[in-house]
Design a protein around this motif. Structure first.
Motif, mmCIF file in Angstrom:
data_model
loop_
_atom_site.group_PDB
_atom_site.id
_atom_site.type_symbol
_atom_site.label_atom_id
_atom_site.label_comp_id
_atom_site.label_asym_id
_atom_site.label_seq_id
_atom_site.Cartn_x
_atom_site.Cartn_y
_atom_site.Cartn_z
ATOM 1 N N LEU A 1 0.195 -11.318 -8.691
ATOM 2 C CA LEU A 1 -0.532 -10.406 -7.820
ATOM 3 C C LEU A 1 0.025 -9.005 -8.035
ATOM 4 C CD1 LEU A 1 -2.690 -10.219 -5.579
ATOM 5 C CD2 LEU A 1 -0.862 -10.539 -3.901
ATOM 6 N N VAL A 2 -0.853 -8.072 -8.405
ATOM 7 C CA VAL A 2 -0.454 -6.695 -8.668
ATOM 8 C C VAL A 2 -0.890 -5.827 -7.496
ATOM 9 C CG1 VAL A 2 -0.705 -4.711 -10.211
ATOM 10 C CG2 VAL A 2 -0.641 -7.027 -11.147
ATOM 11 N N GLY A 3 -0.010 -4.921 -7.072
ATOM 12 C CA GLY A 3 -0.353 -4.050 -5.958
ATOM 13 C C GLY A 3 0.528 -2.825 -5.906
ATOM 14 N N THR A 4 0.287 -1.995 -4.900
ATOM 15 C CA THR A 4 1.084 -0.797 -4.677
ATOM 16 C C THR A 4 1.783 -0.906 -3.333
ATOM 17 O OG1 THR A 4 0.994 1.614 -4.558
ATOM 18 C CG2 THR A 4 -0.879 0.425 -3.673
ATOM 19 N N VAL A 5 3.025 -0.452 -3.268
ATOM 20 C CA VAL A 5 3.855 -0.626 -2.075
ATOM 21 C C VAL A 5 3.624 0.510 -1.081
ATOM 22 C CG1 VAL A 5 6.219 -0.813 -1.207
ATOM 23 C CG2 VAL A 5 5.595 -1.876 -3.389
ATOM 24 N N VAL A 6 3.491 0.137 0.201
ATOM 25 C CA VAL A 6 3.332 1.108 1.284
ATOM 26 C C VAL A 6 4.391 0.827 2.343
ATOM 27 C CG1 VAL A 6 1.833 1.892 3.151
ATOM 28 C CG2 VAL A 6 0.864 1.426 0.896
ATOM 29 N N TYR A 7 5.073 1.884 2.777
ATOM 30 C CA TYR A 7 6.048 1.777 3.864
ATOM 31 C C TYR A 7 5.513 2.614 5.025
ATOM 32 C CZ TYR A 7 10.539 1.903 6.361
ATOM 33 O OH TYR A 7 11.532 1.783 7.305
ATOM 34 N N PRO A 8 5.146 1.988 6.139
ATOM 35 C CA PRO A 8 4.458 2.729 7.213
ATOM 36 C C PRO A 8 5.366 3.756 7.881
ATOM 37 C CG PRO A 8 5.080 0.552 7.969
ATOM 38 C CD PRO A 8 5.413 0.588 6.513
ATOM 39 N N LYS A 9 4.752 4.838 8.350
ATOM 40 C CA LYS A 9 5.508 5.873 9.059
ATOM 41 C C LYS A 9 5.786 5.445 10.497
ATOM 42 C CE LYS A 9 3.747 9.698 6.262
ATOM 43 N NZ LYS A 9 5.047 9.894 5.581
ATOM 44 N N ALA A 10 4.990 4.528 11.009
ATOM 45 C CA ALA A 10 5.193 4.002 12.364
ATOM 46 C C ALA A 10 5.136 2.486 12.320
ATOM 47 C CB ALA A 10 4.117 4.546 13.303
ATOM 48 N N ASN A 11 5.726 1.839 13.328
ATOM 49 C CA ASN A 11 5.739 0.378 13.403
ATOM 50 C C ASN A 11 6.341 -0.226 12.144
ATOM 51 O OD1 ASN A 11 5.209 -2.090 14.703
ATOM 52 N ND2 ASN A 11 3.174 -2.263 13.790
ATOM 53 N N GLN A 12 7.494 0.333 11.733
ATOM 54 C CA GLN A 12 8.109 -0.070 10.471
ATOM 55 C C GLN A 12 8.679 -1.479 10.497
ATOM 56 O OE1 GLN A 12 10.850 3.205 9.948
ATOM 57 N NE2 GLN A 12 9.313 4.455 8.862
ATOM 58 N N GLY A 13 8.824 -2.067 11.670
ATOM 59 C CA GLY A 13 9.241 -3.465 11.764
ATOM 60 C C GLY A 13 8.075 -4.420 11.845
ATOM 61 N N ALA A 14 6.839 -3.883 11.980
ATOM 62 C CA ALA A 14 5.603 -4.673 12.051
ATOM 63 C C ALA A 14 5.630 -5.687 13.183
ATOM 64 C CB ALA A 14 5.333 -5.373 10.723
ATOM 65 N N CYS A 15 6.321 -5.342 14.276
ATOM 66 C CA CYS A 15 6.379 -6.255 15.420
ATOM 67 C C CYS A 15 5.206 -6.052 16.373
ATOM 68 C CB CYS A 15 7.699 -6.078 16.172
ATOM 69 S SG CYS A 15 9.136 -6.659 15.210
ATOM 70 N N VAL B 1 8.888 5.701 -1.909
ATOM 71 C CA VAL B 1 7.638 5.906 -1.168
ATOM 72 C C VAL B 1 7.711 7.155 -0.307
ATOM 73 C CG1 VAL B 1 6.121 4.943 0.602
ATOM 74 C CG2 VAL B 1 7.038 3.446 -1.185
ATOM 75 N N ASN B 2 8.823 7.330 0.407
ATOM 76 C CA ASN B 2 8.978 8.509 1.268
ATOM 77 C C ASN B 2 9.046 9.794 0.452
ATOM 78 O OD1 ASN B 2 9.003 6.961 3.605
ATOM 79 N ND2 ASN B 2 11.243 6.715 3.599
ATOM 80 N N GLY B 3 9.427 9.679 -0.810
ATOM 81 C CA GLY B 3 9.482 10.846 -1.684
ATOM 82 C C GLY B 3 8.156 11.171 -2.332
ATOM 83 N N GLY B 4 7.126 10.423 -1.967
ATOM 84 C CA GLY B 4 5.787 10.709 -2.492
ATOM 85 C C GLY B 4 5.478 10.060 -3.812
ATOM 86 N N GLU B 5 6.327 9.163 -4.286
ATOM 87 C CA GLU B 5 6.073 8.480 -5.555
ATOM 88 C C GLU B 5 5.248 7.210 -5.321
ATOM 89 O OE1 GLU B 5 9.231 8.808 -8.730
ATOM 90 O OE2 GLU B 5 10.495 8.681 -6.937
ATOM 91 N N MET B 6 4.404 6.895 -6.284
ATOM 92 C CA MET B 6 3.585 5.677 -6.217
ATOM 93 C C MET B 6 4.375 4.521 -6.806
ATOM 94 S SD MET B 6 -0.242 4.977 -7.711
ATOM 95 C CE MET B 6 -1.084 3.428 -7.389
ATOM 96 N N VAL B 7 4.570 3.486 -6.003
ATOM 97 C CA VAL B 7 5.343 2.317 -6.445
ATOM 98 C C VAL B 7 4.386 1.183 -6.791
ATOM 99 C CG1 VAL B 7 7.106 0.638 -5.840
ATOM 100 C CG2 VAL B 7 7.293 2.991 -4.998
ATOM 101 N N ASN B 8 4.309 0.854 -8.073
ATOM 102 C CA ASN B 8 3.473 -0.257 -8.528
ATOM 103 C C ASN B 8 4.335 -1.488 -8.742
ATOM 104 O OD1 ASN B 8 1.052 1.147 -8.543
ATOM 105 N ND2 ASN B 8 1.339 1.888 -10.638
ATOM 106 N N MET B 9 3.824 -2.636 -8.287
ATOM 107 C CA MET B 9 4.644 -3.855 -8.300
ATOM 108 C C MET B 9 3.800 -5.061 -8.686
ATOM 109 S SD MET B 9 6.827 -5.389 -5.090
ATOM 110 C CE MET B 9 7.864 -3.923 -5.002
ATOM 111 N N ASN B 10 4.460 -6.020 -9.312
ATOM 112 C CA ASN B 10 3.813 -7.275 -9.698
ATOM 113 C C ASN B 10 4.613 -8.435 -9.125
ATOM 114 O OD1 ASN B 10 2.508 -9.413 -10.878
ATOM 115 N ND2 ASN B 10 3.019 -8.889 -12.980
#
Length: 620
Positions: free
Chosen positions: A58-72, A165-174
């Motif tokens: 599965l190929v995708g791009t990583v996102v780290y949310p600015k809010a609700n970073q624990g996803a609780c 991610v916070n530095g504005g770089e696109m993180v591609n992951m497999n």
């Protein structure tokens, strides 16, 4: 009361502690393709919930949310969505560990549209297996609805991903699960570690629902020799210091050698742990006896039928009810009883002893300590106990190209063809597509529909190429109907391409009527009048003449009639003349024959005028 409670707790800590051993964290590969600063291959631990994509990637791009970073909490509360746009890469949601259950984080990520969830550890430690919550928290309805894969990553990798991610770089992951399960050959060997207890809450319910749902596929795979299945049951033993205690006596058989927890977690009511151990033993013996008769798949029928006919809540969880089920399936009851042996004897039970030995991990497989557990090709399965998810995992255990048909059928389809048709060829008018989902991911292959094979690259074009190809979208050729007449440029044979029919011109994909009159292709005889029609022409003659299409000429109706009667008379007279001549010849030949016969007879009695004179000389 408090003293009794802690006494019981200490007993079960001892029981559990004696069976703990080497627990293996099952992992899959994580490859960061960009940015360059963190590019590389890393390990991540597969969560014991959701649906890992065994055998696929599965190929995708990583996102780290600015809010609700624990996803609780639900991301709807923050008006955040992670659904990918058409043509965009799927989203892998990176969240922090802590503050709530792993499963709740995954559920909130899934609802927000994430394709996978990455949980970053909050301490520097070896990776662990993220599991579902226990006891009362296991009743959450969402647990069985988690379908996205999950992975726990190390703190160091998590920090690097967050920084990028916070530095504005696109993180591609497999995310790669292709080697998470061994797939050495064309047969898969798998084990199911389970329990006959039906009063332990959601986990017991999910076990029996899985058995009921997976039974059909399991039996087909086993009957056709694709798999080798073995059921197993976990038991504990009572420490020697507590063998004579009331608790061990109620939870164990064979003098504390084989034990199970109380079904209701209440020692004062209902069934005891030893009842569960005996029924577990009976289920193992049913499998062994059925296997000896060449029908090991009957285990699935027995476990299913017993759960329906002999539940604890109806006080039918006993030998009498079990025997009825065994007889109904045609399994030898005497052999089953002999296999079970005497639960009260102060000796080892060979069947349960073998089960305890099998529980200890060997090679790449760790100890089995979680119920239920699937072991596929000697590797523990992680993920949702679901029919489709488990079948995908089993299919990933076959060597590539040796998978049975069930692994390539619609039953294992995902949703990869729903987005932009997976980038494959599609004919919306005929409802045809080259996109096919498999447990290893989507493939673009021209289809075979009702025996008609389509050929092409599967991405930009597919064309029907066999007999009856004209049934589907007219073979991609021109076709039109006008005033009840239909013409087609498709030839229903093994040929390729399209050809405009007689009376039309074009490349076969489009055809137009030929004006035979204007182009002087027909009806050019003197006195002919030409009128073009769709796909043909009409030609008529003046003066009451008839048009002969094959000769492109006009002839008089009268001439044609006279000529016809003259021909008839000529034929009749010819026949009469031929008959007369034949009769004359016949009479002549008959007369000659009779004359010759008469002369021969008379010559025997008298000389005839034309007979030569013969002089006879006497002998001297």
């Amino acid at each position: 009361m408090g003293g009794k409670f802690w006494f019981l707790i200490s007993i079960w800590v001892l029981l559990s502690g004696n069976c703990l051993g080497r627990f293996v964290v099952e992992k899959n590969s994580l490859k960061v393709a960009s940015p360059e600063s963190i590019k590389g291959v890393y390990e991540c631990a597969i969560g014991n919930f959701g649906v890992p994509q065994y055998g696929g990637t599965l190929v995708g791009t990583v996102v780290y949310p600015k809010a609700n970073q624990g996803a609780c909490k639900s991301f709807d509360d923050f008006d955040i969505s992670f659904k990918s746009r058409p043509g965009g890469l799927p989203t892998f949601l990176l969240v922090d560990r802590g503050d709530c259950f792993f499963t709740l984080k995954a559920w909130n990520a899934q609802k927000a549209g994430a394709a996978a969830i990455l949980v970053a550890d909050n301490t520097n430690e070896p990776l662990i297996t993220m599991d579902t919550p226990e006891e009362e928290n296991a009743n959450a309805e969402y647990l069985q609805n988690i379908t996205i894969p999950s992975a726990l990553i190390s703190k160091s990798l998590g920090d690097s991903l967050k920084k990028a991610v916070n530095g504005g770089e696109m993180v591609n992951m497999n995310l790669d699960w292709r080697e998470s399960l061994p797939h050495p050959d064309e047969r898969v060997e798998y084990e199911f570690w389970t329990n006959s207890n039906d009063e332990c809450g959601p986990k017991c319910d999910s076990q029996i629902e899985f058995v009921k749902g997976f039974k059909g596929a399991a039996q087909i795979l086993e009957q056709r020799g694709y798999t080798l299945f073995t059921p197993h049951y976990i038991t504990w033993y009572c420490p020697e210091a507590f063998i004579l205690s009331k608790q061990c006596k109620s939870q164990c058989i064979n003098h504390g050698r084989y034990c199970a927890p109380d079904p209701e977690q209440d020692f004062s009511k209902g069934y005891d742990g030893k009842d569960v151990v005996v029924q577990n033993l009976r289920q193992v013996c049913v499998f062994k006896v059925a296997n000896e008769s060449g029908k090991p798949w009957l285990w699935w029928d027995y476990v299913t039928d017993f759960s329906i006919r002999c539940p604890m809540k109806e006080q039918k969880y006993n030998k009498e009810c079990a025997d009825k089920v065994i007889r109904s399936l045609g399994v030898d009851l005497n052999k089953v009883d002999k296999c079970i042996g005497d639960p009260e004897a102060d000796v080892d039970n060979p069947v349960l002893k073998a089960e305890q030995d099998a529980q200890i991990g060997k090679g790449s497989r760790g100890d089995v300590t979680i119920l239920p557990t699937l072991v596929i090709n000697n590797r523990q399965y992680r993920g949702k106990l679901d029919r489709i998810a488990v079948l995908k995992a089993i299919c990933a255990g076959f060597q590539e190209t040796t998978e049975p048909a069930v692994c390539l059928s619609e039953v294992l389809e995902t949703n990869e063809c729903l987005e932009n048709n997976g980038g494959c060829w599609q004919d919306k008018a005929a409802n045809l597509t080259a996109c096919r989902d498999t447990f290893r991911g989507r493939v673009c292959e021209c289809p075979i529909v009702n025996g008609v094979k389509f050929t092409g690259d599967g991405y930009t074009h597919c064309e029907a190429s066999s007999a009856f190809r004209c049934r589907f979208n007219n073979g991609g050729c021109w076709r039109e109907t006008w005033e009840g007449r239909t013409y087609s440029a498709c030839i229903d044979d093994h040929s390729h391409g399209c050809k405009c029919p007689h009376g039309f011109k074009g490349d076969g994909k489009s055809c137009e009527d030929v004006d035979e009159c204007k182009e002087k292709l027909a009806c050019q005889c003197p006195g002919c009048k030409c009128k073009n029609t769709w796909g043909s022409y009409d030609c008529s003659c003046g003066g009451g003449s008839l048009y002969m299409r094959e000769h492109d000429m006009c002839i008089s109706k009268n001439v044609r009639t006279e000529l016809s009667w003259g021909s008839v008379w000529v034929i009749i007279l010819g026949l009469i003349a031929a008959g007369g001549a034949g009769y004359a010849i016949y009479k002549y030949r008959i007369r000659r024959y009779m004359d010759s016969e008469i002369r021969a007879i008379m010559a025997q009695y008298m000389p005839l005028d034309n007979q030569p004179n013969i002089v006879h000389h006497p002998d001297i």
